[in-house]
Design an enzyme around this catalytic site. Structure first.
Site, mmCIF file in Angstrom:
data_model
loop_
_atom_site.group_PDB
_atom_site.id
_atom_site.type_symbol
_atom_site.label_atom_id
_atom_site.label_comp_id
_atom_site.label_asym_id
_atom_site.label_seq_id
_atom_site.Cartn_x
_atom_site.Cartn_y
_atom_site.Cartn_z
ATOM 1 N N SER A 124 70.292 -5.927 43.065
ATOM 2 C CA SER A 124 71.519 -6.611 42.669
ATOM 3 C C SER A 124 72.674 -5.625 42.648
ATOM 4 C CB SER A 124 71.303 -7.179 41.260
ATOM 5 O OG SER A 124 72.526 -7.580 40.697
ATOM 6 N N TYR A 149 68.465 -6.712 31.937
ATOM 7 C CA TYR A 149 68.267 -7.236 33.298
ATOM 8 C C TYR A 149 68.692 -6.196 34.336
ATOM 9 C CZ TYR A 149 69.075 -9.553 37.687
ATOM 10 O OH TYR A 149 69.063 -9.843 39.020
ATOM 11 N N LYS A 153 66.430 -3.815 37.180
ATOM 12 C CA LYS A 153 66.623 -3.696 38.636
ATOM 13 C C LYS A 153 66.752 -2.227 39.038
ATOM 14 C CE LYS A 153 66.321 -7.926 39.775
ATOM 15 N NZ LYS A 153 65.238 -8.415 40.633
HETATM 16 P P1 NAD Z 1 65.147 -17.909 40.443
HETATM 17 O O1 NAD Z 1 64.916 -17.861 38.974
HETATM 18 O O2 NAD Z 1 65.610 -19.197 41.023
HETATM 19 O O3 NAD Z 1 63.857 -17.432 41.228
HETATM 20 C C1 NAD Z 1 62.932 -16.518 40.692
HETATM 21 C C2 NAD Z 1 61.552 -17.133 40.867
HETATM 22 O O4 NAD Z 1 60.588 -16.231 40.319
HETATM 23 C C3 NAD Z 1 61.400 -18.465 40.105
HETATM 24 O O5 NAD Z 1 60.869 -19.430 40.975
HETATM 25 C C4 NAD Z 1 60.445 -18.138 38.971
HETATM 26 O O6 NAD Z 1 59.648 -19.247 38.614
HETATM 27 C C5 NAD Z 1 59.640 -16.990 39.583
HETATM 28 N N1 NAD Z 1 59.037 -16.108 38.581
HETATM 29 C C6 NAD Z 1 59.625 -15.575 37.472
HETATM 30 N N2 NAD Z 1 58.749 -14.820 36.810
HETATM 31 C C7 NAD Z 1 57.581 -14.845 37.513
HETATM 32 C C8 NAD Z 1 56.310 -14.258 37.344
HETATM 33 N N3 NAD Z 1 56.048 -13.480 36.282
HETATM 34 N N4 NAD Z 1 55.370 -14.490 38.273
HETATM 35 C C9 NAD Z 1 55.604 -15.294 39.331
HETATM 36 N N5 NAD Z 1 56.785 -15.892 39.545
HETATM 37 C C10 NAD Z 1 57.770 -15.662 38.643
HETATM 38 O O7 NAD Z 1 66.183 -16.734 40.784
HETATM 39 P P2 NAD Z 1 66.929 -16.398 42.144
HETATM 40 O O8 NAD Z 1 68.377 -16.567 41.913
HETATM 41 O O9 NAD Z 1 66.280 -17.081 43.283
HETATM 42 O O10 NAD Z 1 66.652 -14.832 42.198
HETATM 43 C C11 NAD Z 1 65.612 -14.272 42.979
HETATM 44 C C12 NAD Z 1 65.628 -12.772 42.809
HETATM 45 O O11 NAD Z 1 66.894 -12.256 43.199
HETATM 46 C C13 NAD Z 1 65.407 -12.302 41.367
HETATM 47 O O12 NAD Z 1 64.621 -11.137 41.395
HETATM 48 C C14 NAD Z 1 66.810 -11.989 40.895
HETATM 49 O O13 NAD Z 1 66.825 -11.015 39.884
HETATM 50 C C15 NAD Z 1 67.437 -11.464 42.160
HETATM 51 N N6 NAD Z 1 68.908 -11.590 42.185
HETATM 52 C C16 NAD Z 1 69.467 -12.813 41.951
HETATM 53 C C17 NAD Z 1 70.855 -12.934 41.948
HETATM 54 C C18 NAD Z 1 71.523 -14.244 41.637
HETATM 55 O O14 NAD Z 1 72.691 -14.248 41.232
HETATM 56 N N7 NAD Z 1 70.849 -15.393 41.808
HETATM 57 C C19 NAD Z 1 71.647 -11.811 42.203
HETATM 58 C C20 NAD Z 1 71.024 -10.592 42.454
HETATM 59 C C21 NAD Z 1 69.645 -10.492 42.446
HETATM 60 C C1 WQD Z 2 81.297 -14.723 38.087
HETATM 61 C C2 WQD Z 2 82.713 -14.742 37.544
HETATM 62 C C3 WQD Z 2 82.824 -14.515 35.148
HETATM 63 C C4 WQD Z 2 80.847 -18.311 34.242
HETATM 64 C C5 WQD Z 2 75.830 -12.279 37.460
HETATM 65 C C6 WQD Z 2 74.928 -11.145 37.065
HETATM 66 C C7 WQD Z 2 74.592 -10.317 38.265
HETATM 67 C C8 WQD Z 2 74.030 -11.188 39.389
HETATM 68 C C9 WQD Z 2 74.894 -12.365 39.679
HETATM 69 C C10 WQD Z 2 71.664 -11.216 39.280
HETATM 70 C C11 WQD Z 2 82.954 -13.702 36.440
HETATM 71 C C12 WQD Z 2 83.348 -15.868 35.576
HETATM 72 C C13 WQD Z 2 81.417 -17.227 34.899
HETATM 73 C C14 WQD Z 2 81.686 -19.183 33.501
HETATM 74 C C15 WQD Z 2 83.595 -17.847 34.125
HETATM 75 N N1 WQD Z 2 72.775 -11.735 39.052
HETATM 76 N N2 WQD Z 2 82.752 -17.007 34.845
HETATM 77 N N3 WQD Z 2 83.033 -18.915 33.474
HETATM 78 O O1 WQD Z 2 78.648 -12.084 36.143
HETATM 79 O O2 WQD Z 2 79.410 -11.632 38.537
HETATM 80 O O3 WQD Z 2 77.022 -11.738 38.010
HETATM 81 O O4 WQD Z 2 75.174 -13.070 38.462
HETATM 82 O O5 WQD Z 2 71.440 -10.129 39.711
HETATM 83 O O6 WQD Z 2 73.686 -9.346 37.855
HETATM 84 O O7 WQD Z 2 75.590 -10.358 36.102
HETATM 85 O O8 WQD Z 2 78.297 -13.821 37.971
HETATM 86 O O9 WQD Z 2 78.621 -16.248 38.157
HETATM 87 O O10 WQD Z 2 78.176 -15.247 35.882
HETATM 88 O O11 WQD Z 2 80.377 -14.818 36.988
HETATM 89 O O12 WQD Z 2 84.809 -17.653 34.077
HETATM 90 O O13 WQD Z 2 81.241 -20.142 32.872
HETATM 91 O O14 WQD Z 2 82.954 -16.014 36.928
HETATM 92 O O15 WQD Z 2 83.577 -14.007 34.082
HETATM 93 O O16 WQD Z 2 84.278 -13.240 36.598
HETATM 94 P P1 WQD Z 2 78.438 -12.255 37.569
HETATM 95 P P2 WQD Z 2 78.794 -15.114 37.226
#
Ligand code: NAD
Ligand code: WQD
Length: 338
Positions: A124, A149, A153
């Site tokens: 991330s 979190y 990562k």
């Molecule tokens: P998500 O929660 O939709 O998907 C994660 C999946 O992992 C889910 O289906 C959940 O049931 C499964 N899971 C959780 N714990 C588990 C376990 N112990 N064993 C097996 N399965 C398990 O999230 P996502 O948005 O699809 O994110 C996927 C990956 O990408 C995550 O590692 C997340 O940290 C990373 N990521 C997400 C974002 C974002 O904003 N969505 C940003 C950066 C990184």
């Molecule tokens: C985006 C913008 C908020 C909600 C997070 C995690 C990051 C990654 C992605 C996993 C910001 C604003 C948000 C709301 C708002 N996840 N906001 N009202 O914070 O950039 O990133 O998700 O790895 O690790 O921190 O994403 O969508 O929460 O926020 O004004 O109800 O929207 O302040 O500027 P963020 P976000």
């Protein structure tokens, strides 16, 4: 070629599973469904006519992982499984470190025992902390994450770096996602957060569909053009394609490789809100509230390394992202639960 996709029923994992199946890969999904439903995989099958083998289980379960590697000839692993809610991670750090850190270590141990050394890890942009300049390049120093979190990562990135130093057979991609949003353009797959969403797009779309009353805009006094936070939003289908490109790029290329997956463009909260209003054809009520603790003013990627080395570039713009989100949300107001 057979790929194990951990977390393959989740938001990004299901879109990537679809892309893999469409590209001709065989897919085994391991997911405990703690934040998803197998309806996402039924939707995948409905769209492409092919299905992944779904195994319900925990990525921390070493015996199960060993059985999966014994029963299937897995060539590579895409590791999405993890917990991702920043606020929850502050309240439940042990769960986050167990799933995200121990889960990744257990997976790597099982992979090594099975002789599988190709891994794509979901990292991330949060690992950069609060960089001094934009856009963010992969060679910027990692920051000090302000929550468990983000720590989890960064820890896994460091574990994988040490692992690739110690054992040169590993080929590892660290993909640092910026802000994934959007949905498949069929309108039948998308993001389905449980409870009240933490992230901007699912919140806006649930206000637009009438499930929530109004959006809280967290701060309008940032040093940005309109005072609201700026992020690099990337379409989940572009992100899924990035995984296929990374999987191919590390085939036969050992070591650890880091790529930003973003568009290279930053948009403010108000720009996203206005774009969404255009897509859904109605105003989305909002109220400006104080800043959310831990948020940074702006974050966007330099995405040129992925373009140069992976031949990958995001092709969908902000209007595509919000239009696809709205199609999914309006078709499925209650997500997959119907
Ligand atoms: P998500 O929660 O939709 O998907 C994660 C999946 O992992 C889910 O289906 C959940 O049931 C499964 N899971 C959780 N714990 C588990 C376990 N112990 N064993 C097996 N399965 C398990 O999230 P996502 O948005 O699809 O994110 C996927 C990956 O990408 C995550 O590692 C997340 O940290 C990373 N990521 C997400 C974002 C974002 O904003 N969505 C940003 C950066 C990184
Ligand atoms: C985006 C913008 C908020 C909600 C997070 C995690 C990051 C990654 C992605 C996993 C910001 C604003 C948000 C709301 C708002 N996840 N906001 N009202 O914070 O950039 O990133 O998700 O790895 O690790 O921190 O994403 O969508 O929460 O926020 O004004 O109800 O929207 O302040 O500027 P963020 P976000």
């Amino acid at each position: 070629m057979k790929i194990l996709v951990t977390g393959g029923a989740g938001y990004i994992g299901s879109h990537t599973t679809l892309a893999l199946l469409e590209a001709g890969y065989e897919v085994v999904v391991l997911d405990n469904l703690c934040n998803s439903s197998d309806a996402a995989l039924h939707a995948v099958e409905g769209i492409c006519g092919k299905s992944a083998l779904m195994i319900r289980g925990d990525v921390c379960d070493r015996a199960l992982l060993d059985r999966i590697f014994q029963q299937h000839s897995i060539d590579a692993v895409l590791h999405f499984a993890g917990l991702k809610a920043v606020g929850e991670s502050v309240r439940k750090p042990l769960e986050y470190y167990e799933t995200n850190v121990s889960g990744s270590i257990t997976l790597c141990q099982a992979m090594a025992a099975a002789g599988v050394f190709r891994l794509v890890f979901s990292s991330s942009a949060t690992v950069y902390g609060e960089p001094e300049q934009m856009p963010i390049r992969e060679d910027f120093p990692t920051g000090i994450p302000t929550n468990p979190y983000g720590q989890s990562k960064l820890i896994v990135e460091n574990v994988l770096r040490d692992l690739s130093q110690a054992e040169p057979r590993w080929s590892i991609a660290l993909l640092r996602y910026f802000n994934p949003i959007g949905a498949h353009d069929s309108g039948h797959m998308g993001e389905d957060p449980s409870g009240i969403p933490n992230n901007l797009l699912p919140y806006i779309s649930q206000v637009a569909v009438g499930s929530l009353q109004e959006l809280s805009v967290f701060g309008d006094d940032y040093p940005t053009a309109d005072g609201t936070g700026v992020r690099d939003y990337i379409h989940v289908v572009d992100l899924a394609d990035g995984h296929l490109k990374a999987l191919q790029a590390i085939d036969g290329r050992t070591g650890i490789h880091t790529w930003n997956l973003g568009t290279g463009d930053g948009y403010s909260v108000m720009q996203v809100l206005r774009a969404f209003e255009q897509a859904c054809g109605k105003p989305v009520p909002f109220r400006v509230m104080p800043r959310r603790s831990g948020d940074i003013a702006e974050s966007w990627a330099d995405a040129s390394k992925a373009e140069k080395e992976l031949g990958w570039k995001a092709t969908r713009n902000l209007q595509d992202m919000v239009t696809d989100t709205w199609r999914w949300q309006s078709n499925h107001p209650n997500g997959y639960l119907e």
